[in-house]
Write an enzyme that holds these catalytic residues in place. Structure first.
Site, PDB file in Angstrom:
ATOM      1  N   GLU A   1       0.801  -1.224   0.000  1.00  0.00           N
ATOM      2  CA  GLU A   1       0.000   0.000   0.000  1.00  0.00           C
ATOM      3  C   GLU A   1       0.839   1.282   0.000  1.00  0.00           C
ATOM      4  O   GLU A   1       0.588   2.203   0.777  1.00  0.00           O
ATOM      5  CB  GLU A   1      -0.951  -0.011   1.195  1.00  0.00           C
ATOM      6  CG  GLU A   1      -1.890  -1.200   1.193  1.00  0.00           C
ATOM      7  CD  GLU A   1      -2.756  -1.288   2.441  1.00  0.00           C
ATOM      8  OE1 GLU A   1      -2.700  -0.367   3.286  1.00  0.00           O
ATOM      9  OE2 GLU A   1      -3.483  -2.284   2.574  1.00  0.00           O
TER      10      GLU A   1
ATOM     11  N   GLU B   1      -6.184 -10.817  -0.752  1.00  0.00           N
ATOM     12  CA  GLU B   1      -6.941 -10.604   0.483  1.00  0.00           C
ATOM     13  C   GLU B   1      -8.438 -10.560   0.183  1.00  0.00           C
ATOM     14  O   GLU B   1      -9.157  -9.664   0.610  1.00  0.00           O
ATOM     15  CB  GLU B   1      -6.507  -9.296   1.163  1.00  0.00           C
ATOM     16  CG  GLU B   1      -5.009  -9.205   1.407  1.00  0.00           C
ATOM     17  CD  GLU B   1      -4.574  -7.905   2.071  1.00  0.00           C
ATOM     18  OE1 GLU B   1      -5.433  -7.226   2.682  1.00  0.00           O
ATOM     19  OE2 GLU B   1      -3.378  -7.571   1.985  1.00  0.00           O
TER      20      GLU B   1
END
Length: 403
Positions: free
Chosen positions: A176, A286
């Site tokens: 991220e 995820e």
């Protein structure tokens, strides 16, 4: 056969036996990779997700210590052939101070996986959330220098990746690092890493350190909202630069924290096409599909709820949202199979609806911060996975294996 005639002539016991035999006959005549349109017929209860997708890609799940030592463990072994430690390899939990490492949980997860011949994805080596705060302070408490920060990052990666060398086949190296905003000129998140390094040098450094620590491990950049057009282009620019600079990177992790109407098939295909055009592999790292709506914004002139909080719609797992979730899962896996030569793993984030990180995330569901310690602690059930609160297969499960 006329079912009404059978019902009239047979006793209740004989009727049950007759219907059971007919059902068995139907199952035996149905192709083994199909289910009925009701999605409730168990074609082969001994098969798990990993078996249905044996010829496509591994199917994984994020695990915690609770899932290894409770009823989830049997489900993990039956359904999945890849695991990702949910929290126990993140920098903050595993390396809380400079000379202290917490190996116990991470070692147990690795031992569990290897003992059951399950592949392991490492998650993660560098992230702005659940970071180790001590890394950003100098010896006397002053802000750390770029040089010392990168040296600490190198030591961390060499120690963690080195410990599991040969056991972990893939790492989320950097997590991220791309900015969420609409400003297309602002590619990188203004994290502590970015600020202290005065730019994105830490990203390249992390990948080079990881490759040195374990040359055989596959290395991934991992992010959420990878399908949204603005962020998709930012991620593409980052990846293109890493490749041009000959940084050792094997692929992209698209987190796939999705909603009932997001992403669209078109956006998902575009994201896959851009990444694969660079010669990179893709893992969906995820995955979950929440049924919840984001917190709503009051109409102009409307006062917020008491205490200033925005209303949080919670309809529950109704037939309407169930149908939308089934359709979204089916769409996703239909596309995944079409890109089978580029996708090397699909991992679900948590085992069942009994416990999902999203249940504890009360915000706008923009993605990211999966299982982060600083996420809001407001319980709102999200029902995002393929197994229900009793760990039973949902109808969405059959939409995924019905091909």
């Amino acid at each position: 056969m006329d079912f009404s005639t059978v019902a009239k002539k047979a006793s209740s016991g004989l009727l049950f036996l007759t219907i059971a035999l007919m059902a068995l006959s139907f199952v035996q005549c149905t192709p083994k990779h199909q289910v009925t349109s009701s999605t409730t017929t168990l074609i082969n209860p001994d098969k798990g997700l990993k078996d249905y997708y044996r010829d496509y890609f591994p199917i994984g799940v994020a695990v915690s210590m609770a899932s290894l030592h409770g009823p989830d463990s049997a489900l993990i072994v039956k359904e999945f052939n890849s695991v990702t430690p949910e929290n126990d390899m993140k920098m903050g939990p595993i390396h809380p101070s400079e000379n202290v490492y917490n190996w116990k949980n991470a070692d147990e997860i690795v031992d569990f996986a290897t003992s059951h011949h399950i592949k392991i994805r490492g998650h993660n080596l560098c992230w702005h959330n659940q970071e180790a705060a001590w890394m950003f302070k100098g010896p006397n408490g002053e802000p750390v220098t770029k040089e010392l920060l990168l040296q600490r990052l190198k030591n961390h990666i060499f120690t963690v990746a080195g410990r599991y060398k040969g056991k972990i086949y893939a790492w989320d190296v950097v997590n991220e690092a791309v900015d969420d905003g609409d400003d297309t000129t602002q590619i990188y998140r203004k994290s502590n890493w970015y600020k202290i390094c005065n730019g994105p040098d830490f990203i390249e450094a992390a990948f080079r350190y990881a490759h040195e620590a374990d040359p055989d491990a596959k290395l991934y950049y991992n992010d959420y909202n990878s399908e949204h057009p603005v962020k998709r282009e930012k991620i593409y620019k980052l990846l293109k630069k890493l490749i041009e600079d000959h940084v050792p990177i094997d692929g992209v992790g698209m987190q796939a924290h999705w909603k009932l109407n997001d992403p669209s098939p078109n956006d998902l295909r575009k994201a896959l096409d851009e990444v694969t055009s660079l010669g990179l592999k893709v893992q969906f790292t995820e995955m979950d599909i929440t049924i919840r709506l984001p917190k709503s914004t009051p109409a102009p002139g409307t006062a917020p709820a008491a205490g200033g909080a925005m209303p949080t719609p919670e309809a529950g797992y109704t037939p309407e949202v169930e149908a939308k979730q089934i359709a979204q899962y089916k769409m996703a896996f239909d596309i995944f199979r079409q890109y089978r030569h580029f996708i090397t793993n699909v991992t679900f984030w948590n085992v069942s609806d009994r416990s999902s990180w999203l249940d504890w995330r009360g915000g706008g569901l923009t993605g990211g911060a999966a299982a982060g310690v600083n996420t809001p602690r407001e319980v709102r059930k999200a029902y995002p996975l393929l197994f229900d609160e009793n760990r039973q297969r949902k109808k969405a499960y059959w939409s995924v294996v019905n091909f």
